[in-house]
Design an enzyme around this catalytic site. Structure first.
Site, PDB file in Angstrom:
ATOM      1  N   SER A   1       0.851  -1.196   0.000  1.00 38.19           N
ATOM      2  CA  SER A   1       0.000   0.000   0.000  1.00 38.19           C
ATOM      3  C   SER A   1       0.886   1.245   0.000  1.00 38.19           C
ATOM      4  CB  SER A   1      -0.925   0.032   1.228  1.00 38.19           C
ATOM      5  OG  SER A   1      -0.164   0.119   2.426  1.00 38.19           O
TER       6      SER A   1
ATOM      7  N   SER B   1      10.936  10.557   6.997  1.00 40.46           N
ATOM      8  CA  SER B   1       9.790  11.440   7.125  1.00 40.46           C
ATOM      9  C   SER B   1      10.268  12.836   7.502  1.00 40.46           C
ATOM     10  CB  SER B   1       8.835  10.931   8.217  1.00 40.46           C
ATOM     11  OG  SER B   1       7.791  11.849   8.474  1.00 40.46           O
TER      12      SER B   1
ATOM     13  N   TYR C   1       6.902   8.195  17.008  1.00 38.37           N
ATOM     14  CA  TYR C   1       7.120   8.201  15.558  1.00 38.37           C
ATOM     15  C   TYR C   1       8.279   9.119  15.195  1.00 38.37           C
ATOM     16  CZ  TYR C   1       6.002   8.591  10.556  1.00 38.37           C
ATOM     17  OH  TYR C   1       6.046   8.571   9.178  1.00 38.37           O
TER      18      TYR C   1
END
Length: 265
Positions: A14, A143, A156
């Protein structure tokens, strides 16, 4: 550039991993697709056929990166597919939506097992293959959260900061061996990352938040990443929202950035 290369993508069922699979398939690469969900990997493989990949050009290789016992056999299978591994795209990962005070230590550990230790374990398994080849390319999906700390993402952000540090250091170690390292720093991209993010107790967040819903299209994101790899960029920022400007603010005006994120909801 990618034609005839063997590219192993984790988190390929995904999101960014899936979108990259289609781009690499269209570019003529042979693909090894890994994630935990076999059915979704088979779906992505079939869709790669629409991009020009033959049935024999894509190997579906289910893998849970947190299970180190699987990694050695998976690496052997990936190498055996075409006799080499030209690129590893470390893309498996999960996010978080909870305040520090509400987050169980087990949840923090889960974030690190998937986003950090799983990536390190697989990288360590593949690295000797690339060293024997005298070439290779490690790509990791980090990220903006690996550069900037924000609310409800303590685990995270910590994990992504760790990934940035590990792969930046690895780049320095392997540069003389013909092995490249590229870190991708996505901002808000329209994927299911928020839906599968962990709440403080470890359960799924279960919904898409506003920032993700308003983010960059994942197909467009994959094309930006491909162009960055083709240009030999060591770090590829990708996104189109205010979070990308925050990278610049953090670099030159860190105190301003800290005040900005403190005021964010």
């Amino acid at each position: 550039m990618f034609k005839g290369k063997t590219i192993w993508i984790t988190g390929a069922s995904s999101g960014i991993g899936e979108a990259l699979a289609y781009e690499f398939a269209a570019a003529g690469a042979s693909l090894v697709l890994s994630a935990r969900r076999l059915e979704e990997l088979e779906r992505v493989k079939a869709a790669c056929g629409k991009q020009g990949a033959g049935a024999d050009d894509v190997l579906v290789l289910p893998l849970d990166v947190t299970d180190e016992a699987q990694i050695a056999a998976a690496t052997k299978a990936a190498q055996g597919f075409r006799g080499r591994i030209d690129m590893l795209v470390n893309n498996a990962g999960i996010s978080q939506r909870s305040l520090c005070v509400d987050t169980d230590m087990a949840t923090y550990r889960r974030l690190f097992e998937v986003d950090v230790f799983g990536q390190i374990a697989l990288t360590k398994a593949v690295l000797p293959v690339m060293q024997d080849q005298g070439s290779g390319h490690m790509v990791v999906t980090a990220s903006v959260a690996g550069k900037i700390g924000v609310r409800q993402r303590t685990g995270y952000c910590a994990a992504k900061h760790a990934m940035m540090g590990f792969f930046d250091a690895l780049r320095a170690e392997v540069a003389s061996e013909g092995i490249k390292v590229t870190t991708i720093t996505p901002g808000f991209i329209r994927t299911n990352i928020a839906t599968h993010a962990l709440k403080g107790d470890g359960s799924e967040f279960g919904k898409v938040d506003k920032n993700i819903a308003g983010g960059m299209d994942v197909g467009k994101c994959a094309k930006v990443i491909m162009r960055g790899i083709e240009k030999g960029k060591k770090e590829i920022p990708v996104g189109e929202g205010s979070e990308m400007k925050a990278l610049w603010v953090k670099r030159f005006f860190p105190n301003t950035l800290f005040k900005m994120v403190e005021k964010m909801g």
